[in-house]
Motif scaffolding. Structure first.
Motif, mmCIF file in Angstrom:
data_model
loop_
_atom_site.group_PDB
_atom_site.id
_atom_site.type_symbol
_atom_site.label_atom_id
_atom_site.label_comp_id
_atom_site.label_asym_id
_atom_site.label_seq_id
_atom_site.Cartn_x
_atom_site.Cartn_y
_atom_site.Cartn_z
ATOM 1 N N SER A 257 10.843 3.741 -20.462
ATOM 2 C CA SER A 257 9.550 4.161 -19.935
ATOM 3 C C SER A 257 9.570 5.657 -19.695
ATOM 4 O O SER A 257 10.604 6.298 -19.798
ATOM 5 N N ARG A 258 8.411 6.185 -19.379
ATOM 6 C CA ARG A 258 8.346 7.602 -19.077
ATOM 7 C C ARG A 258 9.177 7.895 -17.857
ATOM 8 O O ARG A 258 9.247 7.083 -16.944
ATOM 9 N N ALA B 171 10.321 9.220 -14.217
ATOM 10 C CA ALA B 171 9.595 9.308 -12.956
ATOM 11 C C ALA B 171 9.232 10.746 -12.640
ATOM 12 O O ALA B 171 8.178 11.021 -12.104
ATOM 13 N N SER C 172 8.670 13.876 -14.679
ATOM 14 C CA SER C 172 8.605 14.374 -16.052
ATOM 15 C C SER C 172 8.371 15.875 -16.110
ATOM 16 O O SER C 172 7.644 16.359 -16.946
ATOM 17 N N ARG D 86 4.705 4.319 -13.226
ATOM 18 C CA ARG D 86 5.104 5.210 -14.324
ATOM 19 C C ARG D 86 4.316 4.923 -15.597
ATOM 20 O O ARG D 86 3.949 5.832 -16.338
#
Length: 158
Positions: free
Chosen positions: A6-7, A9, A11, A135
């Motif tokens: 996932s992306r 936390a 970024s 997220r």
């Protein structure tokens, strides 16, 4: 994407500068750590998001992410202690940008130490998906103040 699929936390830098010129609409609330207050706060944020033009296609995603952030602050941060407060701040703009900060009075946490809810040993649990949902549903999620504050950012479609 990170190793969890996932992306991340955090970024990097926030995609917009927090200033009166960039995000002129503001909302500030302090609320007790109760389910009723959490539900009221979600309704308030959604009304605020509507003023920013941010509840068309993104409405359900935004509501889920905000509810998860507030629930985490209530349950985990403030340990369901009704005397402890949750601090909510929202900033928005008519250009459909929305920034939401949720802070609790708890000790904070390290988001990297929270287990991935997609692991085989966690799939049957009825909890533990809030961070992943935030997220996935928001454009940017950042943990501050030792994990005692979460920042949610959304550029909303028109």
């Amino acid at each position: 994407m990170n190793e969890r699929g996932s992306r991340p936390a955090d970024s990097g830098a926030l995609p917009v500068t927090l200033s009166a010129r960039n995000l002129p609409l503001r909302l500030r609330r302090s609320l007790p750590s109760t389910r009723a207050a959490l539900n009221r706060a979600v309704r308030i944020v959604m009304r605020f998001a509507k003023e920013c033009g941010c509840v068309r296609d993104d409405g359900p995603d935004l509501e889920i992410a905000v509810r998860e952030a507030l629930a985490n602050a209530t349950i985990h941060g403030n340990a369901n202690q009704h005397s402890k407060r949750i601090f909510l701040r929202c900033y928005g703009s008519p250009r459909a940008r929305l920034l939401i900060l949720v802070r609790d009075e708890g000790p904070g946490f390290d988001p990297e130490k929270v287990p991935d809810p997609r692991r085989a040993d966690r799939l049957d649990l009825h909890h533990g998906r809030g961070l992943l949902l935030m997220r996935e549903l928001m454009d940017h999620v950042e943990y501050r103040k030792g994990g005692g504050e979460v920042l949610l950012y959304k550029t909303c479609s028109r």
